[in-house]
Design a protein around this motif. Structure first.
Motif, PDB file in Angstrom:
ATOM      1  N   VAL A  74       0.867  -1.186   0.000  1.00  0.00           N
ATOM      2  CA  VAL A  74       0.000   0.000   0.000  1.00  0.00           C
ATOM      3  C   VAL A  74       0.901   1.233   0.000  1.00  0.00           C
ATOM      4  O   VAL A  74       1.964   1.222   0.630  1.00  0.00           O
ATOM      5  N   ALA A  75       0.493   2.253  -0.711  1.00  0.00           N
ATOM      6  CA  ALA A  75       1.191   3.542  -0.635  1.00  0.00           C
ATOM      7  C   ALA A  75       0.425   4.431   0.340  1.00  0.00           C
ATOM      8  O   ALA A  75      -0.797   4.363   0.415  1.00  0.00           O
ATOM      9  N   GLN A  76       1.160   5.262   1.061  1.00  0.00           N
ATOM     10  CA  GLN A  76       0.518   6.117   2.077  1.00  0.00           C
ATOM     11  C   GLN A  76      -0.442   7.098   1.406  1.00  0.00           C
ATOM     12  O   GLN A  76      -1.518   7.377   1.918  1.00  0.00           O
ATOM     13  N   ALA A  77      -0.016   7.652   0.261  1.00  0.00           N
ATOM     14  CA  ALA A  77      -0.886   8.526  -0.528  1.00  0.00           C
ATOM     15  C   ALA A  77      -1.546   9.638   0.279  1.00  0.00           C
ATOM     16  O   ALA A  77      -2.755   9.869   0.178  1.00  0.00           O
ATOM     17  N   PHE A 129       1.088   9.796   7.420  1.00  0.00           N
ATOM     18  CA  PHE A 129       0.866   8.345   7.430  1.00  0.00           C
ATOM     19  C   PHE A 129       2.158   7.546   7.329  1.00  0.00           C
ATOM     20  O   PHE A 129       2.154   6.412   6.872  1.00  0.00           O
ATOM     21  N   PHE A 177       3.592   2.512   7.299  1.00  0.00           N
ATOM     22  CA  PHE A 177       2.318   3.098   6.898  1.00  0.00           C
ATOM     23  C   PHE A 177       1.414   2.970   8.113  1.00  0.00           C
ATOM     24  O   PHE A 177       1.407   1.913   8.758  1.00  0.00           O
ATOM     25  N   SER A 205      -7.202  -0.329  -1.804  1.00  0.00           N
ATOM     26  CA  SER A 205      -5.859   0.133  -2.137  1.00  0.00           C
ATOM     27  C   SER A 205      -4.837  -0.986  -2.187  1.00  0.00           C
ATOM     28  O   SER A 205      -4.645  -1.704  -1.204  1.00  0.00           O
ATOM     29  N   PHE A 208      -5.100   3.377  -8.213  1.00  0.00           N
ATOM     30  CA  PHE A 208      -4.900   3.195  -6.770  1.00  0.00           C
ATOM     31  C   PHE A 208      -6.099   3.864  -6.111  1.00  0.00           C
ATOM     32  O   PHE A 208      -6.138   5.081  -5.941  1.00  0.00           O
TER      33      PHE A 208
END
Ligand code: FES
Ligand code: FES
Lengths: 790, 150
Positions: A381-384, A438, A553, A709, A726
């Motif tokens: 997962v990316a924090q985004a 995050f 994350f 996500s 995403f």
């Protein structure tokens, strides 16, 4: 144009923080007294002292630069009574920038309406630890901030005593003024009408010696004005609503350049060759520079690539599009997510390194009447965060100055000093508001990039802007994982053995040579601290080598562990024909504090950095949140077809959280969540309103992570590039109503614990358990997707 | 040379007419309340008004705004007390706050057209605006609260 400088400086245009403090405190008239005031108050209890408060040890002592509670560092009072309090932790949405200064204000009896908050630059020797992650801000700084406020109150009272020529015991600070007391006929102290405001006392007060810990008293909770009330709005609320709050990309310096960087699509890759002819034709593009590459383990070093520098963001973006770059991918081009997932599942099927061993798990499984097992997986997962990484840097006379939304401003300073080969005194890091963090903004690669480019441009100010594509493709990703759980059952269906194998590339690979194994911090997140009352337990770790940058994350490894453990309990309940909540409570077992030794947990068990005796695993508190969440959610109630409740509990960041998720499946299979009920026991709490908002947000992020996500890799490249592929939860489908129940602390030993992260882990298993209750369909891989397949 | 009205001021611009409004207001005018979140019309952080209607600043060229009225969060109300702004404060909506200018601009646009939106209409209008902090429940409630005051 709104400049950051204008924002931070007072009407007189003074530079921030330090100068204000120096003006008020250092240049005061009793110069000699001040020598002692720079010393941090020691965090210790004075036994038996009349006014001692219940101090307790926390993990703060083990953090770099520990804690500081000196009022001269954190508080300034001007002659008009305006109180300025320094926020030294970064604000990324948790409310820490409000909550901690509010603690100081409450203890010092300041009127919040007359308090302003300013942000500290990165300077841990002065302020104490500033690494804003691990849900630690309140946990570690509630005591020092109370001490700071109480000491300031003492100094104000002492100043009034000097002013009136009476004993300090006859001076009582109350709501921004000190009231003189007199002894009534019965010997009781009564208020007189003699009063003096904080402004009039400021100069003398700030010249007072800081009292010793045994001289100060904490306010009784019944006297709190702000703590525990939830009535104090965040200090940036107005600015946010009128568009004036300053985030990383909102700082502007005269002559500033705008840069974007094309980074190697595969981690560890390099530029083979590039052609910038077309780029240089774009109006506004001023320069193109190749940036140095990367070698593992690189900590937070930039990835390298090709930078386009322009006179506007738009020109830089257009210029980057026109670059023709040939990349050399390097060894991580082998990274393909489907094959990697298979390999992780295969590794989890085999014995691994034993991390926890209680009783004799082998014998339990050998003698089992039946073995029941399940595998759970999660993608990266990316924090985004909504604000992608961004930083502004300039170098003047060898002094580097950075403005950036960083979670760890002092760590950023250290990394910049090291990378650039300059003494740390030559680096200043100003912290803007963070548009979410995050965990991503704990890593300062983007700030280093800005400094490197400024240096290339002879020190000119340059802002490096990451696009969303950059953010998703060059994150420090939440790890991907396989968790396998097996239990041994006897003839009566009793669980006699538990075996949990975890396989996931480790965060440690970012910092040290990759052994393929995880380390104590990851083991401590819901793996070895599994709290069930089972006689034979074995926790093993199988190898998985990282092929991308792994980072933390929000709630980190707790997400896959809670998902696996809490889903498994519900699966087992179903198999045994039991109610999932009853099964969960039974597995947790009797009320007790888990003993690390008899539980066979590792000697170096990582308890979120907290001393175990102060912050133990307390099964009574764990069961209590289960019961509260279940009761409030109406556990057991009848629901229409295709609806169901699921429950999960998890202790993380030394906080206990249970959630009941109510799921309703649409005709087309869309998974909807009409309601979430969460009980959180975070001990002594100071800002219930922000705790609620964190828990509400955790449910939304929990839903994003559970359903939407995922980052996958093909030939070493992240396959997702923006919010189209995403996905995150949106208003079209989010937890409609989040009921938050904050548990009142019932013992003084229930210290303040983490809030920012622990709301996330229970969501995914509670959701999947609810989906099972609604449909009989069991989902074991995250993200699940928004729709159930028919 | 283009002439655009931004928050009631006439602005002349002789740069690239394809420049997105987002970068125009941020880099040229220093109106940094409007945020970059995705650049491709998928998050709503850049939302501004064009003649009173919400548009994505990252997807609207300056040339499309020529002769029209652009409003950013800084110009939503003279005193910062648009009912939407007030509702956002009353309900303590923001966490990190980064998405909120876009959210408020979207909400104000909805309420200008529809004083009493249904729950479903609010969802429809607001679902293009991402809040990664997850303030949706409060955003929804704040739109509802502001509806009474518009
Ligand atoms: S930045 Fe325009 S929609 Fe995301
Ligand atoms: S408040 Fe942080 S993204 Fe919405």
């Amino acid at each position: 144009m709104l400049h950051y400088f204008e924002k931070q400086s007072g009407p007189a245009g003074n530079p921030p923080v330090r100068a204000i403090l120096e003006n008020v405190s250092r240049r005061s008239f009793i110069g000699g007294v001040l020598k002692t005031s720079g010393v941090a108050l020691a965090l210790q209890i004075v036994p038996g002292a009349a006014n001692a408060y219940e101090a307790y040890p926390t993990g703060a002592a083990g953090m770099p630069h520990g804690v500081v509670s000196d009022p001269h560092v954190f508080v300034a009072i001007d002659k008009d009574g305006q109180v300025t309090i320094v926020a030294h932790r970064s604000e990324m949405g948790t409310g820490a920038r409000t909550s901690l200064p509010m603690v100081v204000a409450d203890e010092m009896e300041a009127d919040w309406q007359r308090v302003r908050v300013i942000q500290a630059p990165g300077d841990e020797p002065r302020y104490g630890n500033q690494d804003t992650d691990g849900s630690r801000s309140v946990r570690h700084f509630i005591q020092p901030m109370r001490e700071c406020g109480a000491a300031m109150r003492f100094m104000l009272e002492a100043a009034a005593a000097v002013h009136w020529g009476v004993d300090r015991s006859l001076c009582k600070a109350s709501n921004h003024e000190v009231i003189q007391l007199s002894k009534g006929p019965d010997g009781k102290l009564i208020e007189t009408d003699k009063k003096i405001g904080y402004g009039a006392l400021a100069t003398i007060a700030m010249a007072m010696a800081v009292p010793r810990p045994d001289q100060i008293t904490f306010k009784d909770p019944s006297q709190f004005r702000y703590m525990g009330k939830g009535k104090t709005q965040i200090v940036d609320l107005h600015d946010i609503t009128v568009g004036k709050a300053i985030y990383g990309a909102d700082v502007h310096l005269p002559g500033m350049k705008y840069a974007v960087i094309a980074r190697p699509p595969v981690v560890g890759g390099k530029v083979k060759k590039f052609d910038a002819t077309e780029t240089k034709k774009v109006p506004g593009v001023e320069a193109v520079h190749e940036m140095a590459g990367w070698a593992a383990p690189a900590k937070f070093a930039p990835l390298g690539g090709v930078a386009v520098i322009a006179n506007s963001t738009y020109a830089a973006l257009q210029g980057r599009e026109k670059l023709a770059i040939e990349w050399e991918d390097g060894p991580n081009a082998v990274y393909n997510s489907p094959a990697y997932r298979d390999a992780m599942i295969a590794a989890a099927a085999k014995p691994g390194k034993v991390i926890r061993s209680q009783g004799d798990a082998d014998a339990a499984f050998a003698n089992a009447a039946e073995v029941f097992a399940a595998d759970y997986t999660q993608q990266h997962v990316a924090q985004a965060s909504m604000e992608p990484p961004v930083a502004l840097a300039r170098i003047v006379d060898g002094k580097i100055e950075v403005w950036a939304p960083v979670q760890s401003p002092y760590g950023t300073r250290e990394d910049i000093a090291k990378t650039m080969g300059v003494p740390i005194e030559n680096v200043t890091v100003h912290v803007t508001l963070l548009g979410g963090g995050f965990g991503r903004k704990s890593k300062c690669d983007f700030a280093i990039e800005a400094v490197q480019l400024s240096k290339t441009l002879g020190g000119k100010p340059v802002r490096v802007q990451w696009t969303r594509e950059d953010d998703l493709q060059h994150a420090f990703y939440h790890t991907t994982s396989a968790e396998r759980i097996e239990v041994a059952l006897d003839k009566a269906g009793k669980v006699t053995g538990w075996r949990h194998r975890t396989v996931a590339p480790s965060i440690l690979s970012t910092f040290a040579e990759d052994s393929g194994y995880q380390f104590k911090i990851e083991y401590g997140m819901g793996f070895v601290d599994m709290p069930f009352d089972i006689p034979n337990i074995r926790c093993e770790n199988g190898q998985a080598f990282a092929h991308t940058r792994i980072g933390w994350f929000r709630s980190v490894s707790n997400i896959p562990r809670a998902f696996a453990v809490q889903s498994f309990v519900a699966e087992l309940a179903h198999k045994l024909g039991r109610d999932p909540k009853d099964m969960l409570l039974e597995m947790i077992g009797p009320d007790r504090v888990i003993d690390i030794k008899t539980a066979g947990m590792p000697e170096d068990f990582w308890n979120y950095g907290e001393p175990y005796p102060e912050f133990p695993i307390d099964t009574a508190r764990l069961k209590n949140v289960v019961n509260v969440a279940a009761d409030k959610a109406g556990w057991g109630k009848k629901l229409p077809d295709r609806q169901g409740l699921g429950i999960a509990v998890h202790r993380s960041f030394v906080t206990y959280v249970a959630s009941v998720v109510h799921v309703a499946i649409d005709d087309d299979g869309t998974i909807r969540v009409p309601e979430v009920t969460t009980a959180i026991d975070c001990g002594f709490y100071i800002n219930p309103e922000r705790i609620r908002s964190q828990v509400e947000g955790a449910a939304v992020m929990g839903m994003s992570t559970a359903m939407y996500s995922g980052i996958t890799f093909k030939d070493g490249r992240a396959e997702q590039s923006n919010f189209g592929d995403f996905s995150v939860a949106r208003m079209g489908n989010f937890p409609q109503k989040v009921n938050v129940h904050i548990i009142e602390p019932t013992s003084p030993t229930h210290h303040a614990t983490g809030v920012g992260e622990p709301g996330v882990p229970p969501f995914a298993p509670a959701l999947c358990n609810a989906i099972f209750a609604a449909t009989g369909k069991r989902l074991r891989s995250l993200p699940t997707g928004e729709k159930l397949e028919a | 040379m283009l002439t655009i009205s931004v928050n009631g001021k006439e602005i002349k611009f002789d740069g690239d007419p394809n420049t997105p409004l987002l970068w125009f207001v941020r880099d040229e005018l220093g109106l940094t309340g409007t945020k970059y979140g995705c650049g491709v019309g998928l998050c709503g952080a850049c939302t501004v008004h064009l003649d009173g209607t919400a548009v994505r600043g990252c997807q609207t060229a300056v040339s499309e705004a020529a002769g029209k009225k652009v409003t950013t969060i800084e110009g939503l109300s003279a005193d910062g007390n648009h009912p939407v702004q007030q509702a956002w404060r009353d309900l303590n909506v923001p966490q990190c706050g980064f998405c909120q200018a876009g959210q408020m601009m979207q909400a104000a646009s909805l309420l200008a057209k529809n004083r009493a939106p249904t729950d479903a209409e609010i969802v429809d209008e607001m679902t293009g605006n991402i809040c990664r902090c997850g303030c949706y429940e409060r955003i929804h409630a704040a739109v509802r609260a502001a509806a009474g005051g518009v």
